[in-house]
Design an enzyme around this catalytic site. Structure first.
Site, short mmCIF file in Angstrom:
data_model
loop_
_atom_site.label_atom_id
_atom_site.label_comp_id
_atom_site.label_asym_id
_atom_site.label_seq_id
_atom_site.Cartn_x
_atom_site.Cartn_y
_atom_site.Cartn_z
N HIS A 85 0.68 -1.31 -0.13
CA HIS A 85 0.01 -0.13 -0.12
C HIS A 85 0.81 1.11 0.05
O HIS A 85 0.45 2.34 -0.13
CB HIS A 85 -1.18 0.07 1.21
CG HIS A 85 -2.36 0.62 0.91
ND1 HIS A 85 -2.44 1.58 -0.01
CD2 HIS A 85 -3.38 0.60 1.49
CE1 HIS A 85 -3.81 1.95 -0.22
NE2 HIS A 85 -4.48 1.31 0.74
N ASP B 234 -2.32 1.81 -4.90
CA ASP B 234 -3.67 2.19 -4.07
C ASP B 234 -4.66 1.17 -4.46
O ASP B 234 -4.71 0.51 -5.56
CB ASP B 234 -3.88 3.56 -4.61
CG ASP B 234 -4.19 3.75 -5.86
OD1 ASP B 234 -3.48 4.80 -6.43
OD2 ASP B 234 -4.67 2.92 -6.65
#
Lengths: 434, 555
Positions: free
Chosen positions: B525, B529
């Protein structure tokens, strides 16, 4: 005065609030034809029963107790739980003589002010079969009990039922909180905002049936004293397993018990009677059923000392902070050595291990540690078998401690003995039934 | 409560959800990698699943569809799990026992009474039998989902149901047994092993020592279960001319595992000349082997007697794994899971396999395709559209100290494989330039090398993204751990047949059979995204659901 006023206003409310009261409540109401149909059933038929199995097989049953004996009432409740038909819905309402009722697995020395109870003389000590915390019952408190099939069991369902009954009687701010207790705001009628608990619940779940029972403080005269009975002098010294009671501020709802009973019956039948299409009578039970086999057995168990005191899970008692129980202890004003310490571990109310130190002795040679050891041993003697020292059989600690040193060349100094036993008699005052 | 679980299973479940559900002790969606391996070899990186709870949920279900088999006389002592008593309660106090060891119980007879806050509950027995052992004294706290009593069950309950009662042990289906062929998998997340293995090759001298090392720390358990082994392992032992009772078992209860057999064979044959290629098989990827070897829980699983603890220091491999796993978890993962309709792919594969079996093929070409090559190709096609998933995060080489992304042109897809020596992740290089057949051929080649323990360092390095087909053992959703130097990983769950409504307009009420498989992606992450992951996963899903799309991209 307030009570009278209330009665007249509820008389007025009856017609107006029946309908909306039903509509606005939670989804557990099964009846689709609320309200005015029930007005005609204000006069219910009552009959005295002998709890035949036929009766227990009906789909919907309502019982009201005519006895105030807590042991009898709980035994009747237990009998209903065990013998009512697995698909039936049962409501049982009863009122008890003044008594303190502890939960199935609680510790009476921790939860109850036993010396105060003994002083009061007319207050009984009861251990019920369902879980939960300690409560105080008297004639101003109504106990309601609902037994239903496990499939429909839900902790809030019948609490909501009682809330509807209360709302019918004008207690508009009644509701069920997250702990599944019934609370009101202020006086319940719109004055005041503080939340007070008026009813606590407990449950017993068996394979076939689910029991939910609760109290409801309607107009207890002893409200101020309840706190006194529920604060134990042994609490700072005792560390127990088992369920602890959760304290909440309480108050009376201030309504008449008969009114309350009628409403609860109405709400209960509104939930179930239409669904099962029967004409349900309110059955009265009381002393007549005392001699039924099961009920007699139940009562014998509930009144027995080993049940009331001995069904206590393991706990420790120590006059000083220990590893398991590091709380600060209040200072004791006793005639003892500076290293005074008493520690017991108890199981089923019997002393398993005992460790006593710092007592004062009179005697030829002063080997206090050795004497302490002897006292400890005497107290913990026979901890594995029948002759274990049972807390609830020690009616006077002076005698018990003296007998621990009987036949020895040494004995405890009198002042030491008296001060220690004075303290121990408060914490462990023998059993209630003298 | 159950409705909520069912609804959630039909949409992508975020990691947060899984944590919450698992904490409530009611989750069936938590990674089902049954990684409850032996205490000394717990290498799993999936979150320790309270699989007991899952199986206790199963136990509750199975009572309604239980069939009574009178034919099989099976004496089993089974630990009975404390069923969920509702309200999210995870432990409760035992108030009193109604039975004691040696007491005979019938179905529905009372066992004990437990209490949790306000409710006291009577627990009744689901089986007839004899009570063997009580796990708690009156007054102790019993944990929901853990065993609380042992009952010697008489009669023949279905094995499946009885398994539902026991605490799960490392399980793999008989399909998983054929780890040497087809999709190879491992119950513990394999991806984090790869960097550790890379390191192993860098430190080659170390690797040569392992035959000696691996013997000493392992406690030889030739206890009462010295000859305890699964049929697959016995077969292997027989094939290698080894007496199974001579082999020290390192599995649960002293079970002999495949890895033990290989080790024994090696020790017996030659301990003096370890070749570099022997480095791989001597790396004990124990949890994987343990999982692969025990096909089903043996009836003698439970031992009566007190709990014994034996401290075993980690082996070198385990230490490496420990370190690399810890590093892997510095990557902030997010989980993206989705259901993919495999129905069209199933049909296509069947057709293609027919063609392949008929045509005379040159040596070295596969005769049968599995699903994995299709999925790998689909992933590669998605990587063309979303090349960021093929990149790696670089924290060090940038001069001004800031992190950067290093984009990579070739798609080198690592494929997790379960081998006798443990979990390995060889890499299929440059998938972008390969077609399905060549991917399949490459997979087969790597597989055979892995089994033989002859994978070269080139085969193991250079991976840019990893795919793990855990579904051939079992499991629906998982939360795979990203390999170091990569940013994404795909875990494929088990394929199952479900009913679904037709999407043909006009026939919307018609119910059809569909083959469904769950893809669980984990991505870094810090650089990926959710939207990117979702879109890329969608591309993969579209291609797999409609494999004819690949025709459009043929060169």
């Amino acid at each position: 005065m307030a009570a009278l006023l209330l009665r007249s206003t509820t008389g007025g409310f009856r017609c107006l609030t029946k309908g909306p009261a039903f509509v606005s409540t939670t989804t557990t109401t099964l009846s689709s034809n609320p309200g005015f149909g029930l007005l005609t059933k204000l006069r219910r038929s009552y009959s005295t029963t002998t709890l035949s199995q036929d009766l227990l097989n009906k789909r919907v049953q309502v019982y009201q107790s005519t006895s105030h004996d807590p042991y009898l009432n709980l035994s009747i409740e237990h009998h209903l739980l065990q013998h009512s038909h697995p698909d039936s819905y049962v409501l049982f309402l009863y009122i008890n003589d003044p008594c303190v009722v502890i939960g199935r697995n609680q510790n009476p020395w921790l939860e109850v002010n036993l010396p105060a109870l003994q002083e009061a003389e007319d207050i009984k000590l009861v251990r019920r079969r369902s879980g939960g915390g300690t409560v105080f019952h008297d004639h101003g408190n109504v106990n309601w009990s609902v037994i239903c099939p496990p499939a429909v069991f839900d902790r809030d369902r019948h609490a909501e039922m009682v809330v509807r009954a209360l709302k019918d009687l004008g207690i508009t701010t009644a509701k069920v909180n997250e702990r599944h207790d019934i609370v009101i705001a202020g006086d319940g009628r719109g004055n005041g905002k503080d939340v007070f608990k008026v009813s606590g619940s407990a449950y017993k779940l068996t394979r076939l049936r689910s029991l939910h029972h609760g109290t409801c403080l309607l107009n207890s005269p002893r409200l101020k004293n309840i706190g006194k009975f529920l604060r134990s002098p042994g609490e700072p010294y005792i560390k127990a397993r088992g369920v602890e009671s959760v304290r909440s501020p309480i108050r009376n709802v201030d309504i008449d018990t008969e009114e309350f009973n009628k409403r609860v019956v109405d709400e209960f039948l509104a939930m179930y009677e239409e669904q099962f299409g029967e004409d349900v009578k309110v059955e009265r039970v009381g002393e007549e059923v005392k001699d039924m086999g099961n009920i007699r057995k139940g009562m014998d168990e509930l009144t027995s000392i080993p049940w009331i005191y001995g069904q206590t899970p393991q706990f420790t008692f120590s006059s000083r902070p220990t590893e398991d129980d590091p709380r600060e202890r209040p200072s004791l004003d006793l005639d003892v050595q500076s290293d005074f310490n008493i520690e017991f571990t108890l199981r089923h109310g019997e002393i398993q291990t005992a460790n006593v130190s710092g007592l004062k002795y009179e005697g030829p040679t002063m080997d206090e540690d050795f004497y302490d050891g002897m006292v400890s041993q005497a107290l913990a003697q026979g901890s594995d078998d029948e002759s274990a020292v049972k807390l609830y059989e020690i009616n006077d600690w002076a005698t018990a401690l003296k007998s621990a040193t009987s036949g020895q060349a040494f004995k405890m100094s009198d002042s030491s003995l008296n001060s220690i036993s004075g303290w121990l008699n408060k914490v462990f005052p023998g059993n209630h039934f003298r | 409560m159950k409705n909520m679980l069912l609804r959630q299973s039909s949409r992508a479940v975020g990691r947060q959800e899984l944590w919450r559900l698992r904490r409530r002790g009611l989750s069936r969606l938590a990674p089902t990698a049954t990684a409850t391996t032996t205490p000394s070899t717990t290498l799993s990186h999936t979150h320790p699943l309270p699989a007991n709870l899952r199986s206790s949920a199963l136990a509750q279900q199975s009572s309604t569809r239980r069939q009574f088999h009178a034919t099989r006389e099976l004496q089993l002592v089974k630990p009975v799990l404390l069923a969920d008593i509702g309200e999210g309660i995870v432990e409760c106090e035992v108030i009193q026992w109604f039975v004691e060891p040696g007491a005979r119980v019938e179905e529905f007879s009372r066992l004990c009474e437990v209490q949790s806050d306000k409710a006291s509950v009577e627990i009744t027995s689901r089986f007839a039998g004899v009570v063997k052992k009580l796990y708690y004294d009156a007054g102790e706290m019993a944990k929901v989902g853990k065993p609380f009593v042992d009952i010697d069950i008489e009669g023949g309950p279905e094995n499946k149901e009885v398994e539902a009662l026991t605490p799960p042990e490392p399980v793999s289906t008989p399909e998983g047994q054929q780890a040497s062929k087809g999709e190879a998998i491992s119950t513990s997340t394999p991806q984090a092993i790869a960097p550790e293995l890379e390191q192993a090759f860098i430190e080659a001298p170390w690797a040569q020592e392992t035959p000696a090392l691996s013997h000493s720390p392992v406690t030889k358990q030739t206890g009462k279960h010295a000859s305890l082994a699964t049929p697959a392992v016995r077969h292997l032992a027989k094939g290698l001319n080894v007496d199974i009772t001579e082999i020290p078992g390192t599995g649960k209860d002293g079970r002999v595992l495949k890895e033990d057999v290989y080790k024994f064979v090696q020790a017996r044959d030659s301990a003096s000349t370890p070749s570099p290629s022997a480095a791989t098989p001597t790396l004990p990827g124990v949890s994987a082997a343990a999982a692969a070897a025990s096909a089903f829980s043996s009836p003698d699983a439970t031992i009566s007697g007190p709990q014994t603890e034996i401290t075993v220091p980690l082996t070198r491999t385990q230490e490496m794994m420990f370190k690399s796993m810890t590093r892997s978890l510095t990557i902030p993962h997010f989980l993206y899971a989705d259901e993919v309709d495999f129905t069209s792919l199933v049909e296509l594969r069947a057709r293609l396999n027919k063609v392949l079996s008929k045509s005379g093929l040159p040596e070295g070409q596969v005769k049968k395709l599995s699903y994995l090559p299709f999925v790998i190709k689909a992933v590669s096609m998605a990587l063309y559209k979303y090349p960021v998933l093929n990149a790696r995060v670089d924290l060090v080489s940038n001069t001004n100290g800031k992190p950067s992304l290093v984009m990579r042109s070739q798609h080198n897809i690592g494929v997790a494989m379960d081998t006798p020596s443990g979990l390995l992740v060889p890499v299929v290089k440059n998938v972008g330039s390969l077609n399905i057949l060549s991917i399949a051929a490459e997979l087969a080649r790597l597989q055979s090398l892995a089994v033989a323990g002859k994978l070269s360092p080139q085969d193991m390095s250079g991976g840019t993204i990893t795919v793990s087909n855990i579904g051939s053992i079992g499991g629906t959703y998982l939360s795979p751990v990203i390999v170091e130097k990569e940013v994404a990983i795909l875990g494929i769950g088990r394929m199952r047949t479900v009913p679904a409504f037709s999407t043909v307009p006009g026939e919307e009420d018609k119910i059809l059979r569909r083959q469904i498989c769950n893809f669980s992606w984990s991505a870094d992450h810090r650089v990926i995204d959710g939207a990117t992951m979702a879109r890329a996963a969608d591309v993969v899903r579209t291609i797999v659901e409609e494999p004819d799309v690949m025709v459009m991209h043929l060169r």
